[in-house]
Design a protein around this motif. Structure first.
Motif, PDB file in Angstrom:
ATOM      1  N   LEU A 110       0.840  -1.191   0.000  1.00 38.10           N
ATOM      2  CA  LEU A 110       0.000   0.000   0.000  1.00 38.10           C
ATOM      3  C   LEU A 110       0.875   1.240   0.000  1.00 38.10           C
ATOM      4  CD1 LEU A 110      -3.015   0.365   2.460  1.00 38.10           C
ATOM      5  CD2 LEU A 110      -1.640   2.298   1.751  1.00 38.10           C
ATOM      6  N   ALA A 111       0.791   2.044  -1.073  1.00 40.42           N
ATOM      7  CA  ALA A 111       1.579   3.274  -1.193  1.00 40.42           C
ATOM      8  C   ALA A 111       0.659   4.472  -1.025  1.00 40.42           C
ATOM      9  CB  ALA A 111       2.286   3.333  -2.548  1.00 40.42           C
ATOM     10  N   SER A 112       1.025   5.386  -0.126  1.00 42.32           N
ATOM     11  CA  SER A 112       0.192   6.548   0.158  1.00 42.32           C
ATOM     12  C   SER A 112       1.030   7.602   0.869  1.00 42.32           C
ATOM     13  CB  SER A 112      -1.004   6.139   1.044  1.00 42.32           C
ATOM     14  OG  SER A 112      -1.755   7.263   1.464  1.00 42.32           O
ATOM     15  N   ASP A 113       0.495   8.831   0.946  1.00 41.53           N
ATOM     16  CA  ASP A 113       1.125   9.835   1.808  1.00 41.53           C
ATOM     17  C   ASP A 113       0.532   9.793   3.218  1.00 41.53           C
ATOM     18  OD1 ASP A 113      -1.364  10.925   1.330  1.00 41.53           O
ATOM     19  OD2 ASP A 113      -0.630  12.703   0.277  1.00 41.53           O
ATOM     20  N   PHE A 114      -0.526   8.987   3.412  1.00 40.44           N
ATOM     21  CA  PHE A 114      -1.150   8.754   4.714  1.00 40.44           C
ATOM     22  C   PHE A 114      -1.600  10.046   5.396  1.00 40.44           C
ATOM     23  CE2 PHE A 114       1.588   5.008   4.087  1.00 40.44           C
ATOM     24  CZ  PHE A 114       0.606   4.027   4.124  1.00 40.44           C
ATOM     25  N   LEU A 115      -2.007  11.021   4.593  1.00 38.29           N
ATOM     26  CA  LEU A 115      -2.489  12.277   5.151  1.00 38.29           C
ATOM     27  C   LEU A 115      -4.003  12.201   5.337  1.00 38.29           C
ATOM     28  CD1 LEU A 115      -0.313  14.883   3.219  1.00 38.29           C
ATOM     29  CD2 LEU A 115      -0.121  14.200   5.613  1.00 38.29           C
ATOM     30  N   CYS A 116      -4.401  11.413   6.310  1.00 35.74           N
ATOM     31  CA  CYS A 116      -5.801  11.323   6.679  1.00 35.74           C
ATOM     32  C   CYS A 116      -5.880  11.374   8.200  1.00 35.74           C
ATOM     33  CB  CYS A 116      -6.449  10.057   6.115  1.00 35.74           C
ATOM     34  SG  CYS A 116      -5.503   8.547   6.357  1.00 35.74           S
ATOM     35  N   PRO A 117      -7.050  11.671   8.757  1.00 38.19           N
ATOM     36  CA  PRO A 117      -7.145  11.812  10.221  1.00 38.19           C
ATOM     37  C   PRO A 117      -6.652  10.565  10.942  1.00 38.19           C
ATOM     38  CG  PRO A 117      -9.125  12.643   9.163  1.00 38.19           C
ATOM     39  CD  PRO A 117      -8.324  11.980   8.088  1.00 38.19           C
ATOM     40  N   GLN A 118      -5.961  10.773  12.039  1.00 39.18           N
ATOM     41  CA  GLN A 118      -5.365   9.656  12.763  1.00 39.18           C
ATOM     42  C   GLN A 118      -6.398   8.624  13.228  1.00 39.18           C
ATOM     43  OE1 GLN A 118      -2.797  11.082  15.870  1.00 39.18           O
ATOM     44  NE2 GLN A 118      -1.354  12.024  14.442  1.00 39.18           N
TER      45      GLN A 118
END
Length: 352
Positions: free
Chosen positions: A225-233
């Protein structure tokens, strides 16, 4: 000076907006801290898909060359089985068929030795590339976008895995995506990624939280899974916890731009968003750099600890860095941890 149109993540916005005297309600999904473009306009998805299609041959070439540099280190199964690669010698057991004994090696020992071959059981690897608008950004024209970096890394890893005889598939919000016919397996994966990018935003692989909507996944599969993971914790924590409950092994690839880590701007800067966030302006942005660095460090620490708590691997890649270190780290994790799955019923399997 006025910086390029940029945008600030929600977790940083909560700290900085009171200082700027411009507190406003923002999006529930933070995006990249900076951007070179304003929010997407109508038909931007079609233009983005066309631009990606034009770049795809170059991305494929880069991925293939990177995979070729890693091809000598195809991950082993580290257990005996049917295969062509030698694994180890072991003492012959009572009743061992004579055809399995390596007589040349036995002549060098006081015991009969059996030559064991390494197992070559194919694995299923599912690729998830975050195609959210926040990935379509770079801080400098000389850098690749976060999305392009993610695509190159995934395709390079796919090329390496395909060389090793693994089954590589694409994953979307509805589950495993059927690949088009024609071309090499790597070209079919690239075509599938183009089709995903051309789909409406709601049907694209986006934030990892969308993985919670998938009804079923292949058992014993690996998810890359590739992402910038900029979502709410809280949402990301719930998504990673959900994946940990499934019989899959998850490998997280965190892709980010160097400007997201350093906040290099000075003077008056206007930050705007790629996902309809309200604009924020600072008269002296360097005054908040120290607080911003603390926020980013805390975010990275939280992501590392959360991934480890749920049993997932985490590898980071900064877009101005070479791809090989991240791929080598993924390769090692996927090779040595290949038999460890989530809590969906398999546990850890190791060779006897």
């Amino acid at each position: 000076m006025r910086g390029a149109a940029s945008f600030l993540p929600d977790f940083a916005r909560r700290l900085f907006l009171p200082q700027a005297g411009a507190a406003r309600s923002g999006s529930h999904r933070p995006t990249a801290p900076f951007a070179n473009a304003a929010a997407p306009q109508p038909h931007a998805a079609e233009a983005e898909a066309s631009a990606l299609a034009a770049r795809m041959p170059d991305l494929l070439l880069r991925a293939s060359r990177t995979a070729a540099a890693l091809a000598a280190g195809l991950h082993p199964q580290r257990r005996a089985g049917w295969g062509d690669a030698f694994w180890q010698y072991r003492p012959a057991q009572p009743g061992e068929p004579a055809t399995r004994i390596d007589w040349r090696q036995s002549a060098r020992s006081t015991h009969a030795q059996v030559r064991e071959m390494e197992a070559e059981t194919a694995q299923t690897i599912l690729l998830w590339c975050d195609l959210s608008p926040s990935l379509n950004w770079r801080s400098l024209p000389s850098l690749p976008t976060k999305g392009d970096s993610a695509l190159v890394l995934l395709l390079a890893m796919a090329a390496l895995l395909l060389r090793g005889g693994e089954r590589v598939r694409l994953l979307g919000p509805a589950g495993v995506v059927p690949l088009p016919h024609g071309g090499t397996p790597l070209e079919r994966l690239a075509t599938g990624l183009l089709a995903q990018n051309a789909a409406p935003q709601a049907d694209r692989p986006g934030s990892p939280t969308a993985l919670m909507r998938i009804a079923s996944l292949p058992r014993r599969a690996h998810i890359l899974l590739a992402s910038d993971f900029l979502c709410p914790q809280p949402d990301l924590d719930a998504a990673l916890g959900h994946l940990a409950s499934l019989p899959v092994k998850v490998h997280l690839l965190h892709v980010y731009d160097p400007a997201e880590a350093s906040l290099p701007y000075t003077g008056r800067v206007l930050f705007t968003g790629l996902e309809d966030e309200p604009a924020v302006e600072f008269s002296e942005v360097q005054d908040v750099r120290g607080d911003y660095h603390s926020l980013i460090a805390a975010r990275h620490t939280w992501l590392s600890r959360t991934a480890a708590r749920h049993g997932h691997d985490l590898v980071r890649h900064q877009t101005d860095a070479p791809a090989l270190p991240a791929l080598l780290a993924l390769h090692a994790l996927m090779g040595h941890g290949a038999s460890s799955y989530g809590a969906g019923g398999y546990g850890t399997s190791r060779p006897a």
